[in-house]
Design a protein around this motif. Structure first.
Motif, PDB file in Angstrom:
ATOM      1  N   UNK A  39       0.839  -1.204   0.000  1.00 16.52           N
ATOM      2  CA  UNK A  39       0.000   0.000   0.000  1.00 16.52           C
ATOM      3  C   UNK A  39       0.871   1.249   0.000  1.00 16.52           C
ATOM      4  N   UNK A  40       0.662   2.107  -0.982  1.00 14.77           N
ATOM      5  CA  UNK A  40       1.396   3.378  -1.061  1.00 14.77           C
ATOM      6  C   UNK A  40       0.692   4.411  -0.192  1.00 14.77           C
ATOM      7  N   UNK A 164      -2.292   9.642   0.597  1.00 13.94           N
ATOM      8  CA  UNK A 164      -3.396   9.129  -0.209  1.00 13.94           C
ATOM      9  C   UNK A 164      -3.992   7.885   0.438  1.00 13.94           C
ATOM     10  N   UNK A 165      -5.205   7.576   0.016  1.00 11.77           N
ATOM     11  CA  UNK A 165      -5.887   6.347   0.375  1.00 11.77           C
ATOM     12  C   UNK A 165      -6.152   5.612  -0.934  1.00 11.77           C
ATOM     13  N   UNK A 166      -5.339   4.621  -1.280  1.00  5.66           N
ATOM     14  CA  UNK A 166      -5.501   3.944  -2.571  1.00  5.66           C
ATOM     15  C   UNK A 166      -6.928   3.464  -2.788  1.00  5.66           C
ATOM     16  N   UNK A 167      -7.465   3.814  -3.965  1.00  2.00           N
ATOM     17  CA  UNK A 167      -8.820   3.413  -4.316  1.00  2.00           C
ATOM     18  C   UNK A 167      -9.906   4.333  -3.803  1.00  2.00           C
ATOM     19  N   UNK A 168      -9.524   5.372  -3.042  1.00  2.00           N
ATOM     20  CA  UNK A 168     -10.509   6.324  -2.506  1.00  2.00           C
ATOM     21  C   UNK A 168     -10.265   7.694  -3.132  1.00  2.00           C
ATOM     22  N   UNK A 169     -11.254   8.242  -3.802  1.00  2.00           N
ATOM     23  CA  UNK A 169     -11.124   9.561  -4.418  1.00  2.00           C
ATOM     24  C   UNK A 169     -11.039  10.638  -3.340  1.00  2.00           C
ATOM     25  N   UNK A 233      -6.270  13.851  10.043  1.00  2.00           N
ATOM     26  CA  UNK A 233      -6.540  12.483   9.616  1.00  2.00           C
ATOM     27  C   UNK A 233      -7.411  12.470   8.374  1.00  2.00           C
ATOM     28  N   UNK A 234      -7.076  11.576   7.447  1.00  2.00           N
ATOM     29  CA  UNK A 234      -7.959  11.265   6.333  1.00  2.00           C
ATOM     30  C   UNK A 234      -8.363   9.798   6.455  1.00  2.00           C
ATOM     31  N   UNK A 235      -9.600   9.484   6.057  1.00  2.00           N
ATOM     32  CA  UNK A 235     -10.092   8.122   6.209  1.00  2.00           C
ATOM     33  C   UNK A 235     -11.021   7.765   5.061  1.00  2.00           C
ATOM     34  N   UNK A 236     -11.067   6.475   4.753  1.00  2.00           N
ATOM     35  CA  UNK A 236     -12.022   5.967   3.777  1.00  2.00           C
ATOM     36  C   UNK A 236     -13.419   5.986   4.395  1.00  2.00           C
ATOM     37  N   UNK A 237     -14.444   6.187   3.576  1.00  2.00           N
ATOM     38  CA  UNK A 237     -15.803   6.270   4.127  1.00  2.00           C
ATOM     39  C   UNK A 237     -16.257   4.986   4.813  1.00  2.00           C
ATOM     40  N   UNK A 238     -15.714   3.832   4.415  1.00  2.00           N
ATOM     41  CA  UNK A 238     -16.106   2.574   5.053  1.00  2.00           C
ATOM     42  C   UNK A 238     -15.206   2.213   6.229  1.00  2.00           C
ATOM     43  N   UNK A 239     -14.270   3.099   6.570  1.00  2.00           N
ATOM     44  CA  UNK A 239     -13.382   2.864   7.702  1.00  2.00           C
ATOM     45  C   UNK A 239     -12.289   1.850   7.453  1.00  2.00           C
ATOM     46  N   UNK A 240     -12.115   1.425   6.203  1.00  2.00           N
ATOM     47  CA  UNK A 240     -11.152   0.365   5.903  1.00  2.00           C
ATOM     48  C   UNK A 240      -9.702   0.825   5.980  1.00  2.00           C
ATOM     49  N   UNK A 241      -9.445   2.115   5.845  1.00  2.00           N
ATOM     50  CA  UNK A 241      -8.081   2.631   5.917  1.00  2.00           C
ATOM     51  C   UNK A 241      -8.110   4.099   6.320  1.00  2.00           C
ATOM     52  N   UNK A 242      -7.001   4.525   6.906  1.00  2.00           N
ATOM     53  CA  UNK A 242      -6.866   5.916   7.340  1.00  2.00           C
ATOM     54  C   UNK A 242      -5.385   6.257   7.402  1.00  2.00           C
ATOM     55  N   UNK A 270      -4.479  13.255  -4.479  1.00  2.00           N
ATOM     56  CA  UNK A 270      -4.044  13.053  -3.097  1.00  2.00           C
ATOM     57  C   UNK A 270      -4.120  14.400  -2.389  1.00  2.00           C
ATOM     58  N   UNK A 271      -3.791  14.394  -1.092  1.00  2.00           N
ATOM     59  CA  UNK A 271      -3.858  15.634  -0.315  1.00  2.00           C
ATOM     60  C   UNK A 271      -2.497  15.956   0.278  1.00  2.00           C
TER      61      UNK A 271
END
Length: 309
Positions: A39-40, A164-169, A233-242, A270-271
């Motif tokens: 995971x990058x 970044x969160x790979x796969x999350x816009x 903090x940045x997080x995926x909407x489903x909580x799978x990664x942050x 990315x941010x």
């Protein structure tokens, strides 16, 4: 640890620990890549690329921008090169394109340093030193600067990692920023005031979706963590990664950039999450400006803590 001498970004130092891997490059002393497993975490760049949009750079002896590159310190007026000519600003300091040298290395850490010579616009010699290390908790950067001259020197510091969160816009990302106020900026992205964010579109004190928001925004008046520092903090909407970017109590401001002015594939990919010791234009305003006495050493720490469900 692997050293690569032929890259355009200079010698590469790669460190590894507990499944985490990071590469720091000689040119600018930049954090070029950071991964956990496959995971990058960092939206970095290749060894033969020139750092795009200040990716991974060290921003010193000032972060962000100085209006017209013109400031007065201790009764003397100075003029810096205008490194953001379209906005007539001096941007991101003086160390980001220089070659840093290796000071220490081990399997899980590497320390680089750079001697900033006195120059027109900034006549104070400094030695800047950064130790990058990895552990199961993530990436940590411990930095220090020593004023090696005979007069007091103005100082500010930041870094410019794109996470970044790979796969999350970016639009779908949940963002939390601990700032209770934000800088009002003009078209040159320079401060013209400040406002409280409570209840406004810039209130990210609780995690919420970025959506279409365009951010190149500075937050202050930080709510601190239990250790006295603060974090974004940045997080995926489903909580799978942050991913959490943290800074100790030396960092009193945060800048978040959604990449809307970037071209091609890096547009809103990315941010940039930047812990800053002072706000933009601090050499002119004096706001949270650090003054280093001759011989004084200043220290601070920040880092990146990825997590996954």
């Amino acid at each position: 640890m692997t050293d690569v001498v032929s890259a355009r970004s200079g010698t590469q130092w790669t460190i590894e620990a507990d499944g985490h891997r990071a590469t720091v490059a000689e040119v600018g002393g930049v954090l070029r890549e950071y991964t956990v497993g496959d995971r990058a975490v960092l939206d970095g760049f290749g060894p033969d690329e020139i750092s795009p949009a200040s990716a991974g750079q060290i921003l010193a002896p000032w972060p962000n921008r100085i209006r017209d590159g013109h400031y007065t310190f201790d009764g003397t007026t100075y003029q810096l090169p205008l490194t953001e000519p379209d906005k007539h600003n001096a941007i991101h300091g003086l160390v980001n394109w220089s070659r840093w040298r290796l000071a220490e290395q081990a399997a899980g850490s590497v320390t680089l340093e750079f001697d900033l010579p006195p120059q027109v616009g900034y006549p104070w010699p400094l030695t800047v030193r950064i130790r990058w290390s990895l552990s199961a908790d993530g990436l940590r950067a411990d930095q220090e600067v020593t004023n090696t001259g005979e007069a007091a020197a103005p100082w500010g510091f930041s870094v410019h990692p794109y996470v970044q969160l790979p796969g999350v816009a970016v639009d779908d990302t949940l963002l939390r920023v601990p700032g209770r106020s934000k800088i009002l900026a003009d078209q040159r992205l320079l401060p013209i005031g400040a406002v409280r964010v409570s209840g406004t579109e810039f209130d990210y004190t609780e995690p919420r979706r970025i959506g279409a928001a365009v951010l190149d925004t500075t937050w202050g008046d930080l709510a601190t963590d239990a250790d006295g520092g603060s974090s974004v903090t940045i997080a995926a909407p489903d909580g799978s990664q942050a991913v959490t970017v943290w800074g100790d109590d030396a960092f009193k401001w945060w800048q978040v950039f959604t990449g809307d002015t970037l071209r091609g594939e890096r547009f809103r990919r990315s941010l940039a999450i930047e812990p800053m010791t002072c706000p933009p234009d601090a050499f002119r305003s004096g706001r949270d400006l650090i003054v280093l006495a001759p011989g004084q050493t200043w220290r601070a720490s920040w880092g990146i803590r990825p997590s996954a469900a």
